[in-house]
Write an enzyme that holds these catalytic residues in place. Sequence first.
Site, PDB file in Angstrom:
ATOM      1  N   HIS A  60       0.830  -1.194   0.000  1.00 32.83           N
ATOM      2  CA  HIS A  60       0.000   0.000   0.000  1.00 32.83           C
ATOM      3  C   HIS A  60       0.872   1.255   0.000  1.00 32.83           C
ATOM      4  CE1 HIS A  60      -3.020  -2.734   2.294  1.00 32.83           C
ATOM      5  NE2 HIS A  60      -3.132  -2.897   0.986  1.00 32.83           N
ATOM      6  N   LYS A  70       4.513   6.242   7.702  1.00 29.97           N
ATOM      7  CA  LYS A  70       4.049   5.280   8.710  1.00 29.97           C
ATOM      8  C   LYS A  70       5.187   4.901   9.653  1.00 29.97           C
ATOM      9  CE  LYS A  70       0.695   3.193   5.542  1.00 29.97           C
ATOM     10  NZ  LYS A  70       0.362   1.997   4.735  1.00 29.97           N
ATOM     11  N   TYR A 130       0.336   1.052  13.887  1.00 27.58           N
ATOM     12  CA  TYR A 130       1.150   2.016  13.164  1.00 27.58           C
ATOM     13  C   TYR A 130       0.538   3.409  13.243  1.00 27.58           C
ATOM     14  CZ  TYR A 130      -1.561  -0.331   9.367  1.00 27.58           C
ATOM     15  OH  TYR A 130      -2.512  -0.956   8.606  1.00 27.58           O
ATOM     16  N   ASP A 167      -6.254  -6.422  -2.563  1.00 26.40           N
ATOM     17  CA  ASP A 167      -4.819  -6.610  -2.792  1.00 26.40           C
ATOM     18  C   ASP A 167      -4.565  -7.620  -3.906  1.00 26.40           C
ATOM     19  OD1 ASP A 167      -4.206  -4.757  -0.847  1.00 26.40           O
ATOM     20  OD2 ASP A 167      -3.772  -6.238   0.703  1.00 26.40           O
TER      21      ASP A 167
END
Length: 199
Positions: A60, A70, A130, A167
């Site tokens: 991603h 992140k 995260y 995905d």
Amino acid sequence: MRPLGIEGAWVDTPAVFTDDRGRFHEWFKADVFQDVVGQGLRLEQANCSRSARGTLRGVHAAAVPPGQAKYVTCVSGAVLDVVVDVRVGSPTFGMWEAVRLDDTTHRCVYLSEGLGHAFMALEDDSTVVYLCSRGYAPSREFGIHPLDPALGIAWPDDLVPLLSAKDAAAPTLEEAERQGLLPSFEDCVAYRGVLGSGA
């Protein structure tokens, strides 16, 4: 914190203090982060995911600007965390680097704006948290197929990857570049320079 082989990504292995009651560690320190990375970590969203063994999430990324940086760690279980350079024009474009994140070493990975991110759960109930510099914005985000043979990410061969439908339908890196989805290395570095200047 030490830099990874892909510009704009770092790994941190914090000191862990244990006694007969348990353990303690500082998984993020703003002053250390600023000194190493050269900018603060803007925080707009914090995510937590729990995954069954074999779950593969990613790759991603988000369009830059503003992208989505992140800061990732695994608080329970273990994952193979992967940073992918999807920035067109980068010296390491198409390359990836993997770091095992688990509840023993408590390593953290930081990936700056424009880099791709994926991870595979190595144990059941692996829990990843995260910090994100920007909130989720579907119109700005895109994916790269994590099993793209051209990327050649070395996922554990003893696990069957469990992908979401989204995905599994993601384009390869080559297709994403052809569709104009990928950020440029130049734009990413320039944007981080603006963030570092405090502008």
